[in-house]
Write an enzyme that holds these catalytic residues in place. Structure first.
Site, PDB file in Angstrom:
ATOM      1  N   TYR A 191      -2.460  -0.382   4.485  1.00 56.74           N
ATOM      2  CA  TYR A 191      -0.904  -0.230   4.691  1.00 56.74           C
ATOM      3  C   TYR A 191      -0.472   0.961   5.235  1.00 56.74           C
ATOM      4  O   TYR A 191       0.505   1.412   5.452  1.00 56.74           O
ATOM      5  CB  TYR A 191      -0.179  -0.633   3.369  1.00 56.74           C
ATOM      6  CG  TYR A 191      -0.527   0.539   2.286  1.00 56.74           C
ATOM      7  CD1 TYR A 191       0.074   1.823   2.316  1.00 56.74           C
ATOM      8  CD2 TYR A 191      -1.596   0.173   1.480  1.00 56.74           C
ATOM      9  CE1 TYR A 191      -0.509   2.899   1.373  1.00 56.74           C
ATOM     10  CE2 TYR A 191      -1.875   1.160   0.499  1.00 56.74           C
ATOM     11  CZ  TYR A 191      -1.326   2.597   0.433  1.00 56.74           C
ATOM     12  OH  TYR A 191      -1.975   3.609  -0.211  1.00 56.74           O
ATOM     13  N   GLY A 192      -1.524   1.965   5.335  1.00 56.33           N
ATOM     14  CA  GLY A 192      -1.279   3.334   5.718  1.00 56.33           C
ATOM     15  C   GLY A 192      -2.019   3.675   6.843  1.00 56.33           C
ATOM     16  O   GLY A 192      -2.086   3.203   7.918  1.00 56.33           O
ATOM     17  N   THR A 193      -2.659   4.848   7.006  1.00 57.67           N
ATOM     18  CA  THR A 193      -3.529   5.283   8.047  1.00 57.67           C
ATOM     19  C   THR A 193      -4.584   4.859   8.543  1.00 57.67           C
ATOM     20  O   THR A 193      -5.303   4.926   9.471  1.00 57.67           O
ATOM     21  CB  THR A 193      -3.773   6.934   7.742  1.00 57.67           C
ATOM     22  OG1 THR A 193      -4.817   6.758   6.723  1.00 57.67           O
ATOM     23  CG2 THR A 193      -2.496   7.735   7.412  1.00 57.67           C
ATOM     24  N   LEU A 194      -5.051   3.649   7.744  1.00 57.42           N
ATOM     25  CA  LEU A 194      -6.132   2.735   8.309  1.00 57.42           C
ATOM     26  C   LEU A 194      -5.739   1.653   9.078  1.00 57.42           C
ATOM     27  O   LEU A 194      -6.824   0.873   9.716  1.00 57.42           O
ATOM     28  CB  LEU A 194      -6.925   2.317   6.891  1.00 57.42           C
ATOM     29  CG  LEU A 194      -7.672   3.520   6.108  1.00 57.42           C
ATOM     30  CD1 LEU A 194      -8.141   2.632   4.655  1.00 57.42           C
ATOM     31  CD2 LEU A 194      -8.929   3.752   7.190  1.00 57.42           C
ATOM     32  N   GLU A 237     -11.339   7.467   0.565  1.00 62.41           N
ATOM     33  CA  GLU A 237      -9.712   7.853  -0.280  1.00 62.41           C
ATOM     34  C   GLU A 237      -9.924   8.402  -1.570  1.00 62.41           C
ATOM     35  O   GLU A 237      -8.809   8.303  -2.185  1.00 62.41           O
ATOM     36  CB  GLU A 237      -9.465   6.148  -0.559  1.00 62.41           C
ATOM     37  CG  GLU A 237      -9.307   5.297   0.961  1.00 62.41           C
ATOM     38  CD  GLU A 237      -8.000   6.006   1.712  1.00 62.41           C
ATOM     39  OE1 GLU A 237      -7.433   6.897   1.623  1.00 62.41           O
ATOM     40  OE2 GLU A 237      -7.818   5.258   2.926  1.00 62.41           O
TER      41      GLU A 237
END
Ligand code: PCA
Length: 157
Positions: free
Chosen positions: A7-10, A82
């Site tokens: 949901y983020g920087t990936l 992570e």
């Protein structure tokens, strides 16, 4: 193989997506865009402007992201990357599939409910709950809140 919801920087187009495409780190196959069934607070926190999805279902917004099938090697890489289980914990989440591009046994129907792992946070600073929440994270969309890559940080958090 494991299902991972990012949901983020990936996500595609975000600063860490290139790691998902790095064959040295394992395999990641895009399955579908998806949205969490429950609401979660997705906030930006720390001086490095890291996106954190707080594991507080029922607060915040339903969160948009991407569902991938990853092999064991990529899963181990992502855990390490992570900072799991210290910075993030790998928890289970229920998702509503939006659109999928899978074929055959990987075909996911829009509207269907699937489970996946995601990197969420159970050990957060209480004041992070006061931060603005986002339903669709974009590292480049918030002036003054530019994400800092792990390799560019001076210290751990
Ligand atoms: N990477 C993971 C968790 C937060 C982040 O920046 C993700 O994209 O889901």
């Amino acid at each position: 193989m494991a299902h991972i919801f990012v949901y983020g920087t990936l996500k595609k187009g975000q600063p860490n997506y290139f790691r998902m495409e790095d064959a040295d780190k394992g395999q990641a196959e895009f399955l579908a865009h998806a949205r969490t069934v429950e609401q979660y607070p997705l906030v930006i926190a720390t001086k490095y402007n890291i996106p954190f999805l707080l594991n507080v279902p029922g607060k915040g917004q339903r969160v948009y992201g991407e569902l991938y099938n990853v092999d064991q090697k990529m899963l181990e890489f992502l855990d390490k990357f992570e900072g799991c289980p210290q910075r993030y914990q790998r928890t289970e989440v229920r998702l509503e599939v939006q659109d999928g591009n899978g074929e055959g046994e990987n075909k996911l129907k829009p509207g269907s409910i699937v489970e996946a792992f995601m990197y969420s946070t159970t050990a957060y600073q209480p004041d992070w709950l006061q931060n603005p929440t986002y339903e669709n994270y974009n590292a480049y969309g918030n002036p003054g809140l530019n994400y800092v890559l792990p390799e560019d940080r001076s210290t751990e958090l």
